[in-house]
Enzyme design. Structure first.
Site, PDB file in Angstrom:
ATOM      1  CD  GLU A  40       2.806  19.514 -36.780  1.00 50.15           C
ATOM      2  OE1 GLU A  40       2.815  19.013 -35.646  1.00 50.15           O
ATOM      3  OE2 GLU A  40       2.687  20.729 -37.007  1.00 50.15           O
ATOM      4  NE  ARG A 271       6.741  10.825 -26.988  1.00 49.88           N
ATOM      5  CZ  ARG A 271       6.763  11.471 -28.176  1.00 49.88           C
ATOM      6  NH1 ARG A 271       7.879  11.639 -28.843  1.00 49.88           N
ATOM      7  NH2 ARG A 271       5.673  11.979 -28.681  1.00 49.88           N
ATOM      8  CE  LYS A 281       8.084  16.158 -35.439  1.00 46.93           C
ATOM      9  NZ  LYS A 281       7.061  15.917 -36.459  1.00 46.93           N
TER      10      LYS A 281
END
Ligand code: ATP
Ligand code: MG
Length: 569
Positions: A40, A271, A281
């Site tokens: 994204e 992850r 982020k």
């Protein structure tokens, strides 16, 4: 790209390869493999993304297949063109090439809209007038079923009309949403009539003002994969519970259509988490916006651009991703592994040079005043093909302040009164005197050299225990050096309930030293050049250096001093 041992080792144990092999054996997807990396564009990529990039592009390389780069740009509020550019730069820098042009979920907005209409027509979606809060309250809990919305049983005609009017901008943000009509009692919370579309009156970085309704990530992601013919959609574990929803959406949009050649299969992996940093982020953005770091590419950031500016190489990051491997359970990787990888890589590649970070003058009293000799020195003893270069030697030199002690202990093999050391690639010298300033600090060291001991000459066999690096005072130049420590003092800065992660910032994470003395060869150094400052560590030129003054960033020390210290504790 040549496969190194880590890649080969990983291929043997990677469960994702095993799953893809099975699909190929079953002749699924007509034998095609296509993956994608779907960021994204709401921030810069970090080392966790690098793991995902190496995995997805690595699969493509392994199967001689392709990997798409797709921007999942469904939320115009947080997304920005700056991020789109930086992401492409980072993926390329890591050494990967995507298929064709970059793709964008926003390119599929028309198709996604048509499919939403299809769902409405089939009685599988409805417009809800409730606020997000009200909808959330009705969701229930994993053990308590949700409550059906009072708008759930609107007629298809009404739903179609309202959806169209939503699209045409007749409603305010939050006034209406489109929801999938699945099961408010499902044990999987994601199946309890999830929101598909919401109203956002904000221009999109690509589609401009065309849309004021935007698909939710969950409605867009699986369909985007399907549109592109992605065979294996690799994602992180938290999406495992979304998988039934993605499959449900696919079933609905395909309802009544012929069976497609490719039906995307989602496979989850754990992850990457790294200690002593944050990877969200949102938190990285906060550090940038509050000016706590010098932008997304601050060399202390775990971002790919930060690591690059710090002096990491693409090879070292790929090696790290391979060594981490793919797991099905979440784990935290020690940042020392990342440092190991860059050290391994730079040991092979980095040119050995001389830099004195904390200089003190050394005068060779028996050396002629105006003489200079150019001493040959290997550029990298690990790699003869890197050749040699000449470094200037003269009467006045600089050495590191801590390479001299007035009253050294026995095991100190550096310089002290009446002691001998070798000056690397030059002569053996003997300390004859030293001068202090008014504060008692060593100002100047005097020594004599032994002309018979010139490095490389046949008669230079005499051995001494210590070897020091040095630079010639009249040939060297000054530069700044930036030393880095961990950005956070806690191994898991965002793992503390009720304590903000910024409380754990390390006040000593950056030390700037000016007036370092560097050998003249380094004057032409450029950002992304890698050097080993002998006996100190690996360095690169900071991208913010200007023509006037060079700034060098320390990438990593020569030895794993950190893990040794932490073992002691
Ligand atoms: P957020 O959802 O907080 O904006 P994200 O880290 O999920 O952030 P995306 O841009 O959605 O960011 O991630 C792109 C891809 O990278 C996704 O496929 C995601 O699963 C993967 N990814 C993100 N973080 C990690 C990580 N720490 N380890 C491995 N893969 C990751
Ligand atoms: Mg995400």
């Amino acid at each position: 790209m040549e496969k190194d041992d880590a890649v080969k080792e990983n291929e043997k144990t990677n469960f994702i390869y095993q799953e893809i092999d099975k699909d190929l054996l079953d002749n699924k997807n007509k034998g095609v493999v296509l993956t994608r990396f779907p960021p994204e564009p709401n921030g810069y990529l970090h080392i966790g993304h690098a793991k995902s990039i190496c995995l997805n592009f690595g699969i493509a390389q392994h199967y001689n297949a392709g990997c798409n780069l797709r921007f999942d740009d469904t939320n115009p509020i947080k997304e920005d063109e700056e991020y789109v550019d930086s992401i492409q730069e980072d993926v390329k820098w890591l050494g990967f090439k995507w298929v064709g042009e970059p793709k964008y979920a926003s390119d599929y907005f028309d198709q996604l809209y048509l499919w939403a209409v299809k769902l409405i027509k089939n009685g599988k979606a409805y417009i809800d007038d409730q606020s997000a809060d009200e909808i959330a309250k009705q969701k229930g809990t994993p053990t308590v079923p949700g409550v059906e919305s009072q708008f759930r049983n609107r007629s298809v005609e009404v739903n179609l009309d309202l959806f169209e009017r939503m699209k045409n901008g007749e409603f305010k943000e939050g006034e209406k949403v489109l929801r999938a009509k699945i099961d408010m009692a499902s044990p999987n919370m994601h199946m309890r009539d999830p929101i598909m579309y919401r109203i956002i009156h904000k221009p999109h970085h690509r589609s401009g003002n065309k849309w004021c309704i935007y698909p939710m990530y969950d409605y867009a992601h699986g369909q985007s994969d399907f549109i592109e013919g992605i065979t294996h959609s690799i994602c992180t574990l938290e999406f495992e519970v979304h998988r039934p929803l993605y499959n449900w959406f696919l079933d609905q949009i395909l309802e009544g259509d012929p069976i497609p050649d490719v039906r995307t299969r989602q496979i989850e992996f754990a992850r990457l988490n790294l200690n002593y940093t944050v990877m969200s982020k949102r938190k990285l953005l906060e550090l940038v916006q509050k000016g706590i770091v010098d932008g997304w590419n601050d060399p202390r950031m775990p971002t790919i651009s930060g690591l690059r500016r710090r002096g990491y190489t693409p090879e070292s990051i790929r090696m790290f991703a391979e060594k981490v491997g793919v797991a099905k359970r979440d784990n935290v990787i020690d940042v020392a592994l990342l440092e190991f990888c860059i050290r391994e890589d730079l040991n092979k590649k980095a040119m050995r040079v001389n830099a004195v970070l904390d200089p003190v003058k050394l005068v060779i009293t028996n050396y002629p005043d105006d003489m200079a000799e150019w001493m040959e020195t290997p550029n990298n003893p690990e790699d003869e093909t890197m050749g040699t270069r000449k470094i200037p030697f003269s009467k006045e030199l600089f050495i590191e302040r801590d390479d001299f002690m007035e009253d050294p202990p026995k095991k100190y093999f550096r310089l002290g009164p009446d002691r001998e050391v070798r000056l690397k690639s030059a002569y053996i010298i003997k300390c004859t005197n030293y001068i202090k300033d008014a504060d008692g600090r060593i100002k100047e060291i005097h020594a004599t050299y032994d002309a018979e001991t010139r490095s490389g000459m046949p008669q230079s066999q005499r051995k001494v225990k210590g070897t020091l690096h040095w630079v010639s005072a009249k040939h060297c130049f000054e530069a700044d050096v930036q030393l880095y420590d961990r950005l956070f003092m806690d191994p898991e800065p965002d793992g503390h309930k009720d304590i903000d992660f910024k409380e754990f910032l390390n006040p000593q994470s950056l030390t700037v030293i000016s007036g370092c003395k560097l050998e003249p060869f380094l004057k032409d150094a450029k950002p992304l050049d890698h050097f080993q400052f002998q006996r100190i560590g690996y360095f690169t030129v900071d991208s913010k250096s200007d023509g006037k003054k060079l700034i060098f960033n320390k990438t990593v020390g020569l030895k794993d001093s950190w893990s040794k210290n932490s073992q002691k504790e």
